[in-house]
Design an enzyme around this catalytic site. Structure first.
Site, PDB file in Angstrom:
ATOM      1  N   HIS A   1       1.049  -1.073   0.206  1.00  0.00           N
ATOM      2  CA  HIS A   1       0.012   0.072  -0.067  1.00  0.00           C
ATOM      3  C   HIS A   1       0.616   1.398   0.198  1.00  0.00           C
ATOM      4  O   HIS A   1       0.148   2.390   0.606  1.00  0.00           O
ATOM      5  CB  HIS A   1      -0.623   0.133   1.350  1.00  0.00           C
ATOM      6  CG  HIS A   1      -2.264  -1.412   0.977  1.00  0.00           C
ATOM      7  ND1 HIS A   1      -3.878  -0.978   0.488  1.00  0.00           N
ATOM      8  CD2 HIS A   1      -1.935  -1.897   1.591  1.00  0.00           C
ATOM      9  CE1 HIS A   1      -4.131  -1.673   0.847  1.00  0.00           C
ATOM     10  NE2 HIS A   1      -3.565  -3.094   1.294  1.00  0.00           N
TER      11      HIS A   1
ATOM     12  N   LYS B   1      -8.807  13.888   4.215  1.00  0.00           N
ATOM     13  CA  LYS B   1      -7.749  12.890   4.138  1.00  0.00           C
ATOM     14  C   LYS B   1      -6.370  12.812   5.390  1.00  0.00           C
ATOM     15  O   LYS B   1      -6.374  14.387   6.016  1.00  0.00           O
ATOM     16  CB  LYS B   1      -7.171  12.668   2.517  1.00  0.00           C
ATOM     17  CG  LYS B   1      -6.146  13.985   2.716  1.00  0.00           C
ATOM     18  CD  LYS B   1      -5.727  13.907   0.833  1.00  0.00           C
ATOM     19  CE  LYS B   1      -6.802  13.840   0.352  1.00  0.00           C
ATOM     20  NZ  LYS B   1      -6.720  12.684  -0.832  1.00  0.00           N
ATOM     21  N   ARG B   2      -6.307  12.141   5.892  1.00  0.00           N
ATOM     22  CA  ARG B   2      -4.558  12.285   6.409  1.00  0.00           C
ATOM     23  C   ARG B   2      -3.807  13.547   6.673  1.00  0.00           C
ATOM     24  O   ARG B   2      -3.772  13.531   4.782  1.00  0.00           O
ATOM     25  CB  ARG B   2      -4.002  11.037   7.383  1.00  0.00           C
ATOM     26  CG  ARG B   2      -4.236  10.194   7.610  1.00  0.00           C
ATOM     27  CD  ARG B   2      -5.135  10.160   9.359  1.00  0.00           C
ATOM     28  NE  ARG B   2      -3.712  10.253   9.599  1.00  0.00           N
ATOM     29  CZ  ARG B   2      -3.938   9.716  10.692  1.00  0.00           C
ATOM     30  NH1 ARG B   2      -4.505   8.239  11.312  1.00  0.00           N
ATOM     31  NH2 ARG B   2      -2.244   9.479  11.411  1.00  0.00           N
TER      32      ARG B   2
ATOM     33  N   LYS C   1       0.390  15.011   1.120  1.00  0.00           N
ATOM     34  CA  LYS C   1      -0.818  14.387   0.379  1.00  0.00           C
ATOM     35  C   LYS C   1      -0.603  16.435   0.167  1.00  0.00           C
ATOM     36  O   LYS C   1      -2.115  16.786  -0.566  1.00  0.00           O
ATOM     37  CB  LYS C   1      -1.640  14.317   1.666  1.00  0.00           C
ATOM     38  CG  LYS C   1      -1.309  13.109   0.935  1.00  0.00           C
ATOM     39  CD  LYS C   1      -2.576  12.417   2.237  1.00  0.00           C
ATOM     40  CE  LYS C   1      -2.406  11.004   2.931  1.00  0.00           C
ATOM     41  NZ  LYS C   1      -2.527  10.087   2.242  1.00  0.00           N
TER      42      LYS C   1
ATOM     43  N   THR D   1      -8.120   6.618  -1.999  1.00  0.00           N
ATOM     44  CA  THR D   1     -10.053   5.668  -2.416  1.00  0.00           C
ATOM     45  C   THR D   1     -11.358   7.529  -2.033  1.00  0.00           C
ATOM     46  O   THR D   1     -12.080   6.949  -2.262  1.00  0.00           O
ATOM     47  CB  THR D   1     -10.081   4.999  -0.776  1.00  0.00           C
ATOM     48  OG1 THR D   1      -9.855   5.159  -0.103  1.00  0.00           O
ATOM     49  CG2 THR D   1      -9.512   3.576  -1.815  1.00  0.00           C
TER      50      THR D   1
ATOM     51  N   LYS E   1     -14.914   8.555  -4.015  1.00  0.00           N
ATOM     52  CA  LYS E   1     -15.598   8.687  -2.990  1.00  0.00           C
ATOM     53  C   LYS E   1     -16.678   9.963  -3.039  1.00  0.00           C
ATOM     54  O   LYS E   1     -17.399  10.262  -3.359  1.00  0.00           O
ATOM     55  CB  LYS E   1     -15.822   8.462  -1.209  1.00  0.00           C
ATOM     56  CG  LYS E   1     -15.236   7.116  -0.897  1.00  0.00           C
ATOM     57  CD  LYS E   1     -14.656   7.127   0.761  1.00  0.00           C
ATOM     58  CE  LYS E   1     -14.314   5.934   0.011  1.00  0.00           C
ATOM     59  NZ  LYS E   1     -13.092   5.961   1.914  1.00  0.00           N
TER      60      LYS E   1
END
Ligand code: NBG
Length: 860
Positions: A400, A591-592, A597, A699, A703
């Protein structure tokens, strides 16, 4: 381990309750019942009408909880309704077990240190198809149904995407009808609750079990001993074979807690089996006998510590002893449990792989390779080659992450002290494996060093990804790009050695929870136009394409979105006090919090807008509400500073009367699955802006899009495939791709030069550095600004201008609501690929070789 197989002979006597002794540790199967045995079960426990549910609810309240209707609290009522729903699931659980036992079908064992199921109640009602009946039952009892749904606290047994994926997969396994067990850890404290104080994140212990958990079934008879420490000893058995026994320093007991996981409108109900650690009774007897009571009790507490708390880091591995203990603990319990089950039906351990397919969710459970070998060789007396064959045919591994700091390694010293026998086994696996490598690539010691399970470059470490790759039959990445990079970089030598082992399974998400449950308005609108069925076959959403240009449909589509935005807006006010305008463009990144990110790239854009609007109030910018949500690992200072920055910018922007209705910024605290239900349906624009090559899949991106948000994103993770599916013209793409990122870095990246060349960037950075968002304090954000100016490891500056340009395109499109709605509809219509049902079917076909096994739903 010794397992008693109860024969038909004594099982019959057991059921007659005659002379048979009830077996204690592992009772096995007393007799093979059939679900017709339960046909006469009380309809208050199984019936699906409002009257049945009402009856069941009242009975559970009275007999399950000992409450009277007159004094019932909201939590009592929630618990009673949960128990009422659980009754209806347990019937299906038993039927699933029996159906699986009757055939010799392979069962999937999904090994994951994390699961993030989200609240169960509403999802289970949906899957049973009794939401309306339950609502009616509660209304008749004058109980606020929605309040009961809200009452549930979710099990936060995961950090983020990885744990949530595991739960989506559990949902899909059951919905497709594949018998499966999710194996993991029952953390007493899950991921911390996040609160914001003075703009900073503060962490609060997640006491999710405080009021009990109606969904789980404690199985105190299902316990296994897990050993730690000590030493090994060689001996020779009666047949003269070389054997090894492990004499542990301590033993901990694992107890099973099962949560039923029901599929959507099917009979299959699988189990999520989580292990809790407890001390064994005989524990530290010696200390106790010596009168050292505190030491004896202290040791007891220590063993219970193993499942106390989830490590709150989503990416980097830590090298912490307790974490390795957690991993081994749940893996050992699970494998012992599976061997017990297998031997109940088949006396031969060498057939284990035809009973179970084990999927390792990342390397967290990778020690399973060594533990299965130990159980088969040391405890079930298989010879090495047979055991190795069984192990390799049982296990498969999903990677992952490519982030080097997140690849798990355990120092040989630590692993050897905690798991001495496993270290021996790992060395033996490695010796045999490297012999093979040397035979194939004579003289290539570089390759040998890279492939070795032991990293000798620094202190000696066991590379868990290598162990999982050697010990398993398949290795997969979680998006096409990620699987490619995996083959080309981190596991390059393995991919060369065994190309056939490598494959890709792009992640997916469950449309039940993330559309039907969280966006009922959209679900109704969709069903009204394309009929039922899309929730079980998401590719049917394609039929929506026919309505993309339909003005009336577009209007309804936009009304649904506006409604969802109003609801999120109301929640934002209660959680943060910030008022937002539902008519503005909701631009969301949840998100985290992680530098890769790039939440801070988003902030740079917001600051740019702010400065532009201040300078030129007539600037043609769409009114926007920026929403952020996500937790930072408690020890990740830069991530915490990013949260502080978001709140600093929010503080200035939201209080500027000039910007009212044009720009607002919200940090939504405590982002979790429950909150996510409100967030995805309300988004217009989804921020998926990681540095290319860093996000394995993502993911949340799926969504959002599935709920009609347009994506602004880089060519990273599953964004690549989302863009392929929805069409390049319906996706806001910007930024460097993976090759370009590599080139820029190879050339020698100079963020300072970009800062000097780009006036907009300079203005933004200077404002942050100068204290505009920290009440004049020029020190607060210095670590962040300095890092960007001098290193910028995630290339924010390189992507800054393209990001602004792309955002400007979004502004232009926003001015044309019909065009925006059309794109939004097309996004949803083309997202069928990203159902977790599709992902699970791929795992079933390519990796596990299992087929669905339909389970009868009745009798009710
Ligand atoms: C995460 C990745 C995400 C991915 C999820 C689920 C880890 C180690 N990895 O990109 O960062 O979507 O896994 O596959 O948590």
């Amino acid at each position: 381990m010794k397992t008693t197989r109860v024969t038909d002979e004594n099982s019959r006597s057991l059921t007659r309750g005659t002379d048979a002794q009830a077996p204690v540790a592992h009772p096995g199967i007393v007799r093979r019942p059939h679900y017709s045995d339960y046909a006469s079960a009380n309809s208050a426990r199984t019936g699906l009408t409002a009257a049945d549910i009402k009856q069941g609810f009242v009975e559970n309240l009275l007999f399950g909880l000992g409450c009277a209707l007159a004094t019932v609290t909201r939590h009592d009522a929630y618990t009673a309704l949960a128990l009422t729903v659980r009754d209806r699931m347990l019937r299906r659980c038993v039927q699933t077990l029996e159906t699986a036992a009757e055939t010799d079908s392979r069962v999937v064992a999904y090994f994951s240190a994390e699961f993030l199921p989200g609240p169960h109640l509403a999802n289970n009602l949906l899957n049973l198809g009794i939401t309306d009946a339950a609502r009616q039952a509660m209304t008749e009892l004058e109980i606020d149904f929605n309040a009961l749904i809200e009452e549930e606290e979710e099990p936060g047994l995961g950090n983020g995407g990885l744990g949530r994926l595991a739960s989506c997969y559990m949902d899909s396994l059951a919905s497709i009808g594949v018998p499966a067990i999710g194996y993991g850890i029952r953390y007493e404290f899950g991921i911390f609750d996040q609160v914001i104080r003075d703009g900073w994140q503060a962490e609060i212990t997640d006491k999710w079990l405080r009021f009990g958990n109606p969904w789980e079934i404690n199985r105190p008879q299902l316990t296994y001993d897990v050993k730690f420490g000590g030493r090994t000893e060689a001996w020779t058995d009666e047949q003269g074979r070389h054997r090894v026994r492990w004499i542990p320093y301590e033993v901990v007991k694992g107890i099973a807690y099962d949560t039923p996981i029901l599929g959507y409108r099917v009979g299959t109900c699988n189990a999520l089996r989580l292990w809790k650690a407890e001390a064994v009774e005989s524990f530290d007897f010696a200390a106790f006998n010596q009168g050292n009571y505190l030491r004896a009790v202290g040791a007891k507490m220590e063993s219970e510590n193993i499942t106390k708390v989830l490590y709150p880091n989503d990416e980097p591995a830590q090298g912490k002893r307790l974490r390795l203990q957690q991993q081994f603990f749940f893996v050992s319990c699970s494998l012992q449990d599976m061997l017990r089950l297998h031997l109940l039906f088949d006396g031969r351990p060498e057939g284990f792989h035809s009973r179970f397919a084990v999927q390792l969710n990342d390397t967290h459970p990778a020690i399973a390779v060594a533990e299965l070998m130990r159980l088969l060789v040391d405890e079930h007396q298989l010879d090495w080659d047979t055991a190795w064959n069984v192990t390799q045919r049982t296990v498969a591994y999903t990677n992952h992450t490519l982030l080097p700091e997140a690849l798990e390694k355990w120092s040989v010293e630590l692993l050897g002290s905690l798991l001495p026998r496993h270290l021996e086994i790992i060395y033996e696996i490695n010796r045999r494996f490297l012999d093979e490598v040397r035979a194939r690539f004579p003289g290539d010691e570089g390759k040998v060093a890279r492939l070795s399970l032991i990293d000798e470059t620094g202190g000696r470490c066991v590379r868990m990804a290598n162990l999982a790759t050697v010990g398993g039959h398949h290795v997969n990445g979680v998006a096409a790009l990620h699987s490619d990079l995996l083959r080309r970089t981190v596991l390059h030598d393995f991919a060369e050695l065994w190309p056939e082992k490598f494959c890709n399974v792009t992640n997916g998400v469950t449309p039940r929870r993330f559309v039907a449950l969280s966006n009922p308005g959209l679900a109704r609108l969709i069903t009204g136009h394309i009929g039922e069925g899309w929730l079980s076959d998401l590719t049917r959403l394609r039929k929506l394409e026919a309505f993309a240009d339909d003005g009336l449909f577009q209007k309804q589509w936009r009304e649904v979105k506006l409604d969802n935005k109003r609801r999120l807006g109301a929640l934002i006010v209660t959680r943060t006090g910030i008022e937002v305008d539902p008519a503005s463009l909701f631009d969301i990144q949840v998100k985290r919090i992680h530098e890769y990110k790039r939440q801070h790239l988003n902030v740079l854009h917001i600051v740019h807008r702010y400065l532009t609007l201040k300078r030129d109030p007539s600037a043609k910018l769409a009114p926007r509400t920026f929403v952020f949500g996500g937790k930072a690992a408690p020890g990740y200072l830069m991530a915490k500073l990013i949260i502080r920055l978001i709140n600093g910018v929010a503080g200035v922007v939201n209080h500027d009367p000039m910007l009212r209705g044009r720009l607002s910024v919200v940090f939504f605290p405590d982002y979790n699955v429950k909150n996510a239900h409100h967030v995805y349906p309300a988004a217009d624009l989804s921020e998926q802006i990681s540095t290319a090559g860093k996000e394995a899949s993502g993911t949340g991106n799926m969504k959002f899009s599935l709920n009609g948000a347009l994506t602004i994103g880089t060519l990273d993770g599953a964004n690549v495939e989302i863009r392929e599916e929805v069409g390049a013209e319906n996706f806001f793409l910007f930024g460097l791709n993976t090759e370009q990122v590599a080139e820029v870095k190879a050339r020698g990246y100079n963020p300072r030069a970009l800062y000097e060349q780009n006036a907009a960037l300079r203005e933004v950075i200077d404002a942050i550095a100068g204290g505009t968002f920290s009440q004049g304090d020029a020190d607060l954000f210095r670590p962040l600004v300095d890092l960007l100016l001098h290193h910028d490891p995630y290339l924010l500056f390189a992507d800054f201008q393209p990001y602004l340009d792309c955002q400007a395109q979004a502004d232009v499109l926003w001015r044309d609501p019909a065009a925006w709605a059309r794109m939004s509809i097309l996004n949803v219509a083309r997202m069928g690929k990203f159902s977790s049902d599709r992902s699970i079917r791929e795992y079933c076909e390519r990796i596990w070789h299992v087929k669905p096994l339909p389970v009868a739903t009745g009798p009710e």
